[in-house]
Design a protein around this motif. Structure first.
Motif, PDB file in Angstrom:
ATOM      1  N   LEU A 151       0.840  -1.206   0.000  1.00  0.00           N
ATOM      2  CA  LEU A 151       0.000   0.000   0.000  1.00  0.00           C
ATOM      3  C   LEU A 151       0.872   1.251   0.000  1.00  0.00           C
ATOM      4  CD1 LEU A 151      -3.037   1.019   0.526  1.00  0.00           C
ATOM      5  CD2 LEU A 151      -2.410   0.996   2.956  1.00  0.00           C
ATOM      6  N   ASN A 152       0.585   2.179  -0.914  1.00  0.00           N
ATOM      7  CA  ASN A 152       1.296   3.468  -0.965  1.00  0.00           C
ATOM      8  C   ASN A 152       0.288   4.599  -1.184  1.00  0.00           C
ATOM      9  OD1 ASN A 152       4.382   3.353  -0.928  1.00  0.00           O
ATOM     10  ND2 ASN A 152       3.850   1.629  -2.265  1.00  0.00           N
ATOM     11  N   PHE A 199       3.638   2.736   8.024  1.00  0.00           N
ATOM     12  CA  PHE A 199       2.451   3.594   8.192  1.00  0.00           C
ATOM     13  C   PHE A 199       2.803   4.672   9.211  1.00  0.00           C
ATOM     14  CE2 PHE A 199      -1.997   3.541  10.394  1.00  0.00           C
ATOM     15  CZ  PHE A 199      -2.249   4.820   9.948  1.00  0.00           C
ATOM     16  N   SER A 200       2.696   5.945   8.806  1.00  0.00           N
ATOM     17  CA  SER A 200       2.993   7.031   9.754  1.00  0.00           C
ATOM     18  C   SER A 200       1.873   8.073   9.718  1.00  0.00           C
ATOM     19  CB  SER A 200       4.343   7.672   9.433  1.00  0.00           C
ATOM     20  OG  SER A 200       4.334   8.163   8.111  1.00  0.00           O
ATOM     21  N   ILE A 201       1.866   8.898  10.744  1.00  0.00           N
ATOM     22  CA  ILE A 201       0.861   9.959  10.866  1.00  0.00           C
ATOM     23  C   ILE A 201       1.510  11.263  10.426  1.00  0.00           C
ATOM     24  CG2 ILE A 201      -0.740  11.123  12.444  1.00  0.00           C
ATOM     25  CD1 ILE A 201      -1.143   8.031  12.168  1.00  0.00           C
ATOM     26  N   GLY A 202       0.837  11.987   9.538  1.00  0.00           N
ATOM     27  CA  GLY A 202       1.338  13.297   9.121  1.00  0.00           C
ATOM     28  C   GLY A 202       0.805  14.376  10.047  1.00  0.00           C
ATOM     29  N   ARG A 203       0.317  15.440   9.440  1.00  0.00           N
ATOM     30  CA  ARG A 203      -0.177  16.583  10.214  1.00  0.00           C
ATOM     31  C   ARG A 203      -1.463  16.225  10.968  1.00  0.00           C
ATOM     32  NH1 ARG A 203      -0.818  19.841   5.837  1.00  0.00           N
ATOM     33  NH2 ARG A 203      -3.048  19.454   5.869  1.00  0.00           N
ATOM     34  N   ILE A 219      -0.058   8.498   6.220  1.00  0.00           N
ATOM     35  CA  ILE A 219       0.913   8.300   5.133  1.00  0.00           C
ATOM     36  C   ILE A 219       1.290   6.812   5.072  1.00  0.00           C
ATOM     37  CG2 ILE A 219       3.223   8.915   4.289  1.00  0.00           C
ATOM     38  CD1 ILE A 219       2.807  11.560   6.017  1.00  0.00           C
ATOM     39  N   PHE A 220       1.192   6.247   3.885  1.00  0.00           N
ATOM     40  CA  PHE A 220       1.516   4.827   3.686  1.00  0.00           C
ATOM     41  C   PHE A 220       2.695   4.723   2.730  1.00  0.00           C
ATOM     42  CE2 PHE A 220      -3.081   5.327   4.229  1.00  0.00           C
ATOM     43  CZ  PHE A 220      -3.239   4.669   5.438  1.00  0.00           C
ATOM     44  N   GLU A 221       3.788   4.156   3.222  1.00  0.00           N
ATOM     45  CA  GLU A 221       4.984   3.983   2.386  1.00  0.00           C
ATOM     46  C   GLU A 221       5.351   2.502   2.374  1.00  0.00           C
ATOM     47  OE1 GLU A 221       7.536   8.018   3.020  1.00  0.00           O
ATOM     48  OE2 GLU A 221       6.983   6.932   4.839  1.00  0.00           O
ATOM     49  N   ASP A 222       5.021   1.847   1.276  1.00  0.00           N
ATOM     50  CA  ASP A 222       5.305   0.408   1.124  1.00  0.00           C
ATOM     51  C   ASP A 222       4.816  -0.393   2.325  1.00  0.00           C
ATOM     52  OD1 ASP A 222       6.417   0.706  -1.385  1.00  0.00           O
ATOM     53  OD2 ASP A 222       8.440   1.048  -0.586  1.00  0.00           O
ATOM     54  N   VAL A 223       3.570  -0.138   2.708  1.00  0.00           N
ATOM     55  CA  VAL A 223       2.978  -0.887   3.824  1.00  0.00           C
ATOM     56  C   VAL A 223       2.549  -2.260   3.307  1.00  0.00           C
ATOM     57  CG1 VAL A 223       1.076  -0.972   5.481  1.00  0.00           C
ATOM     58  CG2 VAL A 223       2.178   1.215   4.954  1.00  0.00           C
TER      59      VAL A 223
END
Ligand SMILES: Cc1cc2nc3c(=O)[nH]c(=O)nc-3n(C[C@H](O)[C@H](O)[C@H](O)COP(=O)(O)OP(=O)(O)OC[C@H]3O[C@@H](n4cnc5c(N)ncnc54)[C@H](O)[C@@H]3O)c2cc1C
Length: 394
Positions: A151-152, A199-203, A219-223
Motif C-alpha cells: 500500500l502506498n 504507516f505514519s501519521i502526518g499533520r 501516510i503509507f509507504e510500502d505498507v
C-alpha cells in the motif's frame, strides 16, 4: 412508530445522560480550548455500550437499532460535539464498513476490540486530491506474488487518524473495467496499526471546531498487508463505501440536530430571562418567532432522521432518505446555532457561553460524510430519474 423513546430506549438514554452530565459536560469547554483528545472517556463509553452501539452482541457490541443510535448521537452532540464525532465515526464508518463487507473471521478479529473501545477505529477515504469525488483517489495497493498487498499513498482529514488502533483504508487495486466508471477497481483494507510497518501519521489538523476530536493525515509507504486484510470484494469496494456513508449520514444528521437543539435550548432559557426595554426579550415577536422556527425545524429534522433510520433497519433502500435527513438536519442545526448566537447578542459571541462552540462544532456537519451539495446531488438525481420517464400533459 412511537415518537417517544420506548422503555428500553429510555433506560439507555437515562444512563447515557447521567454519564454525559457527570463525566463529559464539566470538561467539554476546556477540551475545546486545549484540543486534548479524551481517550479515557471513549473507554468509559465503551463500558456503557456506546462504542459498539450497532455492532451485534456476538461481536461484543450492544446490537441497537439505528433509531436508538441516532438518539444516542443526538444526546452526545448536545453536550460535546467533539466526542460525538468520535463516537459517530468509530461506529458508523470503521465498524460500519467491517459489518457491511467483512468476513466472519474479520468481524471476530476486529469488532470486539472496537466495540469495547480497547481500540479506536478510523476510516480513510478522503485524500488531498479527492474529497467529494472520492472515486478519484490516488492511494494504490498492488498485489504481490505471495498474495499480500503493498500500500502506498496518503489520506487527509481522517477522524481518529492519530489515535486509531484499527484502520479501514480505501485504495485503487485495479484499473476500471471497460465501460465502468472510475469508481470501479477500488478496494478496502482493514488492519491494526501496531501490526504493520511503513504507516505514519502526518499533520494533525488545527480546526475551527470539534477541536478535541482527532483529525489527521495518514501516510503509507510500502505498507505490506497480508491477504486477509482485503475487506470485501477486490475492486468492488465503492458500493460498500456508498452504503457505509448512507448509514454514516444518519449519524452526522443526528449530530447536527443535537448541537442545534443544545443551542436552541440555551437560547430559549436565555430569552425568557434576559430583559431589555422592561420585558424578557422572548416577548418580542422577533425573538419568539425565531425560537418557533428553530423548534419546528429541529422537530422536522428528527422526523426525517427517524424515517431514514427505520428504512435502514427494515432493510429497505434508504439512500435518498438518509441524504434528505442529513441535508436538512445539518442545515437547520447550524442555522439554530447561528440564531442562538443572535438571541444572546454580544454574549453569544464570547466563549463564556457555549453557543459559539455549538456553532463552530456544528459547521462540520454540512461538510463531513458528503457536503450539503453532494446530498442535493443525490436527491436531485433521484428526482430526475423518477420524472424523466413521465410525459408532461397539460
Ligand atoms: C473534521 C473533519 C473530519 C473528517 N473525517 C473524515 C474521515 O474520518 N474519513 C474520511 O475519509 N474523510 C473525512 N473528512 C473529509 C470530508 O468527508 C471531506 O472534507 C468532504 O467529503 C468534502 O471533501 P473536500 O474537503 O475535498 O471538498 P471538495 O470535494 O473539494 O468540495 C469543495 C466544495 O465544492 C463543492 N462541490 C464539489 N463537487 C461538487 C459538485 N459536483 N456539485 C456541487 N458542488 C460540489 C463541495 O460541496 C464543497 O462545497 C473529514 C473532514 C473534516 C473537516
Amino acid at each position: 412508530m412511537t415518537y417517544d423513546p420506548t422503555p428500553d430506549q429510555r433506560v439507555i438514554l437515562d444512563a447515557l445522560k447521567s454519564f454525559l452530565r457527570n463525566r463529559v459536560a464539566p470538561g467539554a469547554a476546556e477540551r475545546d480550548q486545549t484540543g486534548e483528545f479524551p481517550l479515557e472517556l471513549t473507554r468509559e463509553l465503551g463500558e456503557l455500550g456506546v462504542m459498539g452501539a450497532q455492532t451485534p452482541e456476538e461481536y461484543g457490541g450492544a446490537g441497537l437499532d439505528t433509531a436508538t443510535f441516532a438518539m444516542i448521537i443526538e444526546e452526545i452532540a448536545a453536550v460535546d460535539g467533539s466526542l460525538c464525532l468520535t463516537v459517530a465515526s468509530h461506529n458508523s464508518l470503521c465498524q460500519g464498513h467491517i459489518l457491511i463487507a467483512g468476513t466472519e473471521e474479520q468481524k471476530r478479529r476486529f469488532l470486539p476490540d472496537l466495540a469495547s473501545a480497547r481500540k479506536l477505529g478510523a476510516w480513510g477515504l478522503t485524500e488531498p486530491g479527492s474529497g467529494s469525488d472520492s472515486g478519484g483517489l490516488g492511494t494504490r495497493a498492488v498485489l504481490q506474488d505471495d498474495g499480500s498487498w503493498i500500500l502506498n499513498g496518503s489520506k487527509n482529514f481522517i477522524t481518529q487518524g492519530s489515535v486509531g488502533g484499527t484502520y479501514v483504508i480505501l485504495a485503487r487495486t485495479d484499473a476500471p473495467r471497460p465501460g465502468r466508471s472510475k469508481n470501479d477497481g477500488i478496494s478496502a483494507f482493514v488492519f491494526n496499526r501496531d501490526e504493520v510497518q511503513g504507516f505514519s501519521i502526518g499533520r494533525t489538523e488545527d480546526k475551527l471546531g470539534l477541536r478535541s476530536s482527532d483529525t489527521a493525515q495518514l501516510i503509507f509507504e510500502d505498507v505490506r498487508l497480508d491477504a486477509g486484510a482485503l475487506l470485501g470484494q477486490r475492486g468492488g469496494a465503492f458500493k460498500d463505501v456508498m452504503r457505509v456513508l448512507d448509514g454514516g449520514r444518519i449519524g452526522i444528521g443526528a449530530m447536527g440536530l443535537g448541537l442545534g437543539r443544545a443551542a436552541f435550548e440555551f437560547a430559549a432559557r436565555y430569552a425568557v430571562e434576559r430583559e431589555q426595554f422592561g420585558q424578557p426579550i422572548a416577548h418580542n415577536q422577533g425573538i419568539g418567532f425565531k425560537l418557533a422556527d428553530m423548534d419546528t425545524q429541529l422537530e422536522a429534522a428528527r422526523l426525517l432522521l427517524r424515517k431514514a433510520a427505520d428504512l435502514k433497519d427494515q432493510g429497505r433502500d434508504f439512500t435518498v432518505s438518509a441524504a434528505r435527513a442529513k441535508l436538512f438536519a445539518s442545515e437547520v442545526g447550524v442555522k439554530a446555532c447561528d440564531e442562538a448566537i443572535q438571541i444572546l447578542g454580544g454574549y453569544g459571541y464570547i466563549k463564556e457561553y457555549p453557543v459559539e462552540r455549538f456553532w463552530r462544532d456544528n459547521r462540520l456537519t454540512r461538510i463531513g460524510e458528503g457536503t450539503s451539495e453532494v446530498q442535493r446531488l443525490i436527491i436531485s438525481r433521484h428526482i430526475i430519474g423518477r420524472y424523466a420517464q413521465q410525459n408532461v400533459t397539460a
